[in-house]
Design an enzyme around this catalytic site. Structure first.
Site, PDB file in Angstrom:
ATOM      1  CG  HIS A 159      -0.001  23.551  -1.284  1.00 53.46           C
ATOM      2  ND1 HIS A 159      -0.490  24.674  -1.895  1.00 53.46           N
ATOM      3  CD2 HIS A 159       0.855  22.993  -2.181  1.00 53.46           C
ATOM      4  CE1 HIS A 159       0.038  24.795  -3.107  1.00 53.46           C
ATOM      5  NE2 HIS A 159       0.863  23.784  -3.306  1.00 53.46           N
ATOM      6  CG  ASN A 167      -3.560  12.762   5.449  1.00 52.62           C
ATOM      7  OD1 ASN A 167      -3.548  13.767   4.755  1.00 52.62           O
ATOM      8  ND2 ASN A 167      -3.604  11.550   4.945  1.00 52.62           N
ATOM      9  CB  CYS A 204      -0.046   3.970  19.937  1.00 50.97           C
ATOM     10  SG  CYS A 204       0.719   4.909  18.596  1.00 50.97           S
ATOM     11  CG  HIS A 207       1.834   9.436  11.888  1.00 54.53           C
ATOM     12  ND1 HIS A 207       0.711   9.584  12.678  1.00 54.53           N
ATOM     13  CD2 HIS A 207       1.400   8.859  10.743  1.00 54.53           C
ATOM     14  CE1 HIS A 207      -0.348   9.093  12.046  1.00 54.53           C
ATOM     15  NE2 HIS A 207       0.040   8.658  10.852  1.00 54.53           N
ATOM     16  CD  GLU A 222       1.744  23.306  -7.179  1.00 53.64           C
ATOM     17  OE1 GLU A 222       2.918  23.331  -6.757  1.00 53.64           O
ATOM     18  OE2 GLU A 222       0.752  23.443  -6.442  1.00 53.64           O
ATOM     19  CB  CYS A 280       3.903   4.262  21.274  1.00 55.02           C
ATOM     20  SG  CYS A 280       2.862   5.684  21.690  1.00 55.02           S
ATOM     21  CG  HIS A 304       2.439   8.495  17.799  1.00 60.52           C
ATOM     22  ND1 HIS A 304       2.808   7.874  18.970  1.00 60.52           N
ATOM     23  CD2 HIS A 304       3.571   9.077  17.321  1.00 60.52           C
ATOM     24  CE1 HIS A 304       4.100   8.069  19.175  1.00 60.52           C
ATOM     25  NE2 HIS A 304       4.586   8.797  18.184  1.00 60.52           N
ATOM     26  CG  HIS A 331       0.039   8.357  21.837  1.00 61.58           C
ATOM     27  ND1 HIS A 331       0.017   7.533  20.720  1.00 61.58           N
ATOM     28  CD2 HIS A 331      -1.269   8.576  22.161  1.00 61.58           C
ATOM     29  CE1 HIS A 331      -1.241   7.266  20.411  1.00 61.58           C
ATOM     30  NE2 HIS A 331      -2.040   7.884  21.255  1.00 61.58           N
ATOM     31  CG  HIS A 380       4.979  25.736  -2.723  1.00 65.93           C
ATOM     32  ND1 HIS A 380       5.586  25.589  -3.958  1.00 65.93           N
ATOM     33  CD2 HIS A 380       3.782  25.099  -2.833  1.00 65.93           C
ATOM     34  CE1 HIS A 380       4.789  24.917  -4.766  1.00 65.93           C
ATOM     35  NE2 HIS A 380       3.690  24.601  -4.114  1.00 65.93           N
ATOM     36  NE  ARG A 417     -22.997  31.628  -0.884  1.00 62.80           N
ATOM     37  CZ  ARG A 417     -23.442  30.397  -1.083  1.00 62.80           C
ATOM     38  NH1 ARG A 417     -24.695  30.185  -1.438  1.00 62.80           N
ATOM     39  NH2 ARG A 417     -22.625  29.376  -0.926  1.00 62.80           N
ATOM     40  CG  ASP A 429       4.302  -2.237   8.880  1.00 58.13           C
ATOM     41  OD1 ASP A 429       5.445  -2.663   8.600  1.00 58.13           O
ATOM     42  OD2 ASP A 429       4.044  -1.650   9.953  1.00 58.13           O
ATOM     43  CD  GLN A 439       0.719   8.184   5.190  1.00 65.91           C
ATOM     44  OE1 GLN A 439       0.919   7.339   4.322  1.00 65.91           O
ATOM     45  NE2 GLN A 439      -0.491   8.546   5.546  1.00 65.91           N
ATOM     46  CB  SER A 490      -6.670   5.627  11.713  1.00 67.20           C
ATOM     47  OG  SER A 490      -5.394   5.322  11.183  1.00 67.20           O
ATOM     48  NE  ARG A 534     -23.940  34.424   7.681  1.00 63.58           N
ATOM     49  CZ  ARG A 534     -24.021  33.770   6.534  1.00 63.58           C
ATOM     50  NH1 ARG A 534     -24.638  34.316   5.495  1.00 63.58           N
ATOM     51  NH2 ARG A 534     -23.496  32.575   6.389  1.00 63.58           N
ATOM     52  CG  HIS A 568       3.487  20.722  -4.234  1.00 70.42           C
ATOM     53  ND1 HIS A 568       2.289  21.373  -4.448  1.00 70.42           N
ATOM     54  CD2 HIS A 568       3.207  19.392  -4.204  1.00 70.42           C
ATOM     55  CE1 HIS A 568       1.323  20.463  -4.544  1.00 70.42           C
ATOM     56  NE2 HIS A 568       1.848  19.266  -4.392  1.00 70.42           N
ATOM     57  N   GLY A 586      -8.941  11.648   7.958  1.00 71.15           N
ATOM     58  CA  GLY A 586      -8.676  10.231   7.765  1.00 71.15           C
ATOM     59  C   GLY A 586      -7.468   9.708   8.521  1.00 71.15           C
TER      60      GLY A 586
HETATM   61 ZN    ZN Z   1       2.157  23.412  -4.751  1.00 69.31          ZN
HETATM   62 ZN    ZN Z   2       1.676   6.529  19.935  1.00 70.41          ZN
END
Ligand code: ZN
Ligand code: ZN
Ligand code: ZN
Length: 348
Positions: free
Chosen positions: A298, A153, A50, A166, A182, A53, A164, A113, A296, A26, A76, A168, A161, A29, A281, A159
């Site tokens: 991802h 993310n 923010c 960062h 795994e 910040c 800045h 920021h 590793h 597919r 929070d 998690q 938002s 091309r 992971h 997602g």
């Molecule tokens: Zn993995």
């Molecule tokens: Zn910021």
């Protein structure tokens, strides 16, 4: 006669035991090479509205310190909390629930920021690596924590938002689904062959070469043979390490350096800030050695043909098996040929 580079086929993911459909015909091309107009860097270095910040107040009421490097705080609005009482719910062998304790933290990569990993020099990413190691050790040492998931993310499409820079960390009482798959796969491979799955895989990819993106003394970046997302990559240490905490000083520098290079390369692909979910992971944090684990990272970016055309996991993919057109080999070739310098640095 079957030619896996021409004909529709399934590829096996030995880390999860799952398959992906690949339809190379597919994309016969030629690549249209669509480039976005370079998006300007229009974030301010400090945003008074923010919540990440330095010096600003967060939604929960706390005020951030005037931090100058990385800054970590308990989320929070945490999805998991340490004080959740133990318990179980069972009904008719079909309705099952288990209590889950955990800790959720936010890691600010920089007080600035307007930066992203792609706009941070390796020397500025190195403190982030140190913070990840510190958090992995600190949260992993908690008696009720069995897994520490470090991730980022990036971009509204994923997602995130707040622009800045960062990430998690969610530390949980049980192994998350992907990690459990795994874990079983790596344990099984070691049981069958007496070797490490990812040590063998990296060696094989270094021999083949066609899915390698780039490498340094300690790490290799490659598009895995079984990649699902168009420009998905795997960042793997070339020699065995079960966790990020086993990196020595030079290894941490090399991780900062290869993450910087990969983030720049991604931004350059469509000359636009590149969205993704990335995460590490590594061995579970239950105090066991887990020698079968090869740590590793991802990178799962959703973009397909431009900064606005993304891949959707719908239809057959949601009901059956993920599918891709552009092969892992051609994605790796595209990423390899990109300049190492960020596109915004060429701007006047
Ligand atoms: Zn993995
Ligand atoms: Zn910021
Ligand atoms: Zn290994």
């Amino acid at each position: 006669m079957f030619d896996w580079k021409e004909h529709p086929h399934r590829r096996y993911n030995p880390l999860t035991g799952e398959w992906v459909l690949v339809s190379p015909h597919r994309t016969r091309r030629p690549w249209l090479g669509q480039r976005e107009r370079p998006s300007p860097d229009n974030q301010p270095a400090y945003d008074p509205t923010c919540y990440l910040c330095p010096g600003n107040q967060r939604a929960g009421g706390a005020r951030n310190p005037s931090y100058t490097s990385t800054f970590v705080f308990d989320n929070d609005f945490a999805a998991l909390k340490p004080g959740t009482p133990p318990g179980a719910f069972d009904h008719g062998n079909l309705l099952r629930a288990r209590s889950e304790r955990g800790v959720c933290r936010v890691v600010c990569f920089s007080p600035r920021h307007d930066l992203t990993l792609a706009r941070m020099a390796p020397a500025l990413i190195r403190p982030v690596v140190d913070e990840w190691v510190h958090q992995y050790q600190e949260l992993g040492a908690l008696e009720f924590i069995r897994y520490v998931q470090i991730f980022e993310n990036r971009g509204e499409m994923m997602g995130a938002s707040n622009p800045h820079p960062h990430g998690q960390i969610w530390a949980a009482e049980t192994l998350p689904n992907e990690v459990a798959k795994e874990d079983a796969a790596q344990l099984g491979y070691r049981g069958s062959w007496g070797r490490c799955l990812l040590c063998d895989y990296v060696r094989l990819e270094e021999e083949c070469g066609e899915r390698l993106v780039f490498e340094n003394d300690v790490f290799v970046v490659l598009v895995p043979f079984w990649a699902v997302w168009p420009f998905e990559t795997l960042v793997v240490p070339r020699t065995h390490a079960t966790g990020i905490d086993e990196l020595d000083d030079a290894g941490r520098d090399e991780l900062a350096s290869i993450l910087s290079r990969l983030a720049v390369c991604y931004d350059n692909l469509f000359t636009a800030p590149f969205p993704y979910t990335m995460g590490f992971h590594q061995r579970p944090s239950d105090g066991q050695a887990h020698p079968h684990w090869h740590f590793h990272a991802h990178f799962y970016p959703p973009l397909l043909r431009s900064a606005t055309v993304r891949k959707f996991m719908v239809g057959f993919e949601m009901l059956g098996t993920p599918q891709r057109d552009i092969t892992a080999e051609s994605a790796a070739a595209r990423l390899r040929e990109l300049p190492a310098k960020h596109y915004l640095e060429d701007q006047p």
